[in-house]
Design an enzyme around this catalytic site. Sequence first.
Site, PDB file in Angstrom:
ATOM      1  N   ALA A  15      -9.443 -13.383 -17.023  1.00 11.34           N
ATOM      2  CA  ALA A  15     -10.576 -13.920 -16.272  1.00 11.34           C
ATOM      3  C   ALA A  15     -10.944 -15.320 -16.739  1.00 11.34           C
ATOM      4  O   ALA A  15     -11.129 -16.242 -15.927  1.00 11.34           O
ATOM      5  CB  ALA A  15     -11.777 -12.986 -16.402  1.00 11.34           C
ATOM      6  N   LYS A  78       6.678  -6.742  -6.996  1.00 15.03           N
ATOM      7  CA  LYS A  78       5.993  -5.540  -6.525  1.00 15.03           C
ATOM      8  C   LYS A  78       5.875  -5.580  -5.007  1.00 15.03           C
ATOM      9  O   LYS A  78       5.226  -6.470  -4.457  1.00 15.03           O
ATOM     10  CB  LYS A  78       4.600  -5.443  -7.170  1.00 15.03           C
ATOM     11  CG  LYS A  78       3.769  -4.259  -6.702  1.00 15.03           C
ATOM     12  CD  LYS A  78       2.377  -4.297  -7.341  1.00 15.03           C
ATOM     13  CE  LYS A  78       1.484  -3.189  -6.773  1.00 15.03           C
ATOM     14  NZ  LYS A  78       0.106  -3.268  -7.310  1.00 15.03           N
TER      15      LYS A  78
END
Length: 499
Positions: A15, A78
């Site tokens: 973050a 993915k």
Amino acid sequence: MAKIRNVVIVGGGTAGWMAAASLARYSESQPLKITLIESADIPTVGVGEATVPNIVEYNRQLGLDEIELIKATKATFKLGIRFIDWSKEGESFFHPFADYGVDFQNVGFHHYIRRLQQEGVDVAINDFCFAEALANKGLFAQPATPPVSPVADYAYAYHFDAALYARFLRDFSVQKGVSHISGHVAKVNLDGRKHIADVQLKSGEIIAGDLFIDCTGFDGLLIEQALQTGYEDWSQWLWCDTAVAVQSASTEPPLPFTRSIAREAGWQWEIPLQHRTGNGYIFSSKYIQADEATEKLLSTLKNEPLTAPRTLQFLPGRRKKIWNKNCFALGLASGFLEPLESTSISLIQTAIAKLLTFFPDMTFNQHDIDEVNRLHNEEVERIRDFLILHYVLNQREQGEFWHDYRHLAMPESLQHKVEVFKSRGHLVQYAHESFNASSWLAMYNGFYIRAARYDHRADVPSQQTLLAHMARIQQFIAQLSDGALSHQNFIKKHCQSGG
């Protein structure tokens, strides 16, 4: 109006460094002094290793080289998530980052599937998704731009080492002029308006700022401990409150998707990286104890563990305000749902985008702040509903956890969506959805929710015409798949990590 000149980010990890990198790029148009304070005494959570496709665009907007990033973070690709034993024991389904088939005559493709099913034709919507076809065969190819056909339009995300990703962004940010301070914040000082004036480090050094970004994890050192913003508890809907995580060796070629396996009191993740596999068991402490969950996780690992198990406890929910006065919370400081659909990093990304869109001046206009909080809260509520859906639709026979979840009273917003789909196959989409209609369709289909009716505009083509059209789609998918490399060989050819 006086401009913001000095931004202080408290906390590193994914973050903190995503915020630093984004603000560094933003400061090219509005000069900013950006300081990130990171404490070596506070470890980052660092288990969020799966992402959703908007991470690809985020990296592009920063100007990061994708190949360098993949190598540095030991990433794999993915195409979606394989859900195992979720709907029923012994069965699985796939949630792809792609649509199914091709809509035509302004009617959704799934309505044609439902029509054929009601006419007695044995047809499954899963057979009309290129991304799922690749995943089923362990293949990977990057989508062409523009796609050669709507059938070939799909997205991808990454599995990566979150700590290495933060390090990659740290190096990028420091090169862009971000000041990196290693220190522990001991005190947060407020001014007369109850805004944050500065933070005092354990060393005694005082760091002042105009805007503060709280990336201090669950503690919410600024947003909660200093400003007492409040937290909205969602544990009445999201029962998993503990996770145990461990890394294991990899001996098999990595799959181009995340595996999510239903367990007795929650579910287990399996995330393949180039150099290892990330594993975890996330569960409700009401239904299983942490030591038993740890034992079950270790007993199901395919290869030897590389790390000792780490246990994390959390309260599912959100901070009542992501932006309060001159403090903006990101990551775990803003709340936490659970990693079921890999939305944690995505929420960091979208929150940063909102901050940059409504970047304040020194007046900190309250209407702007209220709008960001409204947009964020609606986004998180939509994700919450999507996660709840995974549990309440289960038809498992084993596990008190799963049995009890089937009787959960859904939020009204989710109940409405489900009932409208059951009635006529219509996919309700609210504003600020993180998951598009095809993702909801994947869930309904995977959990055997069949619409009673379909859009009768789908009756227009004859059955023969419709079947011929669908056969062409399947043939096209097969031809495209034949030209793709295995996921492992794609990585070896283009982006194998050197270490």
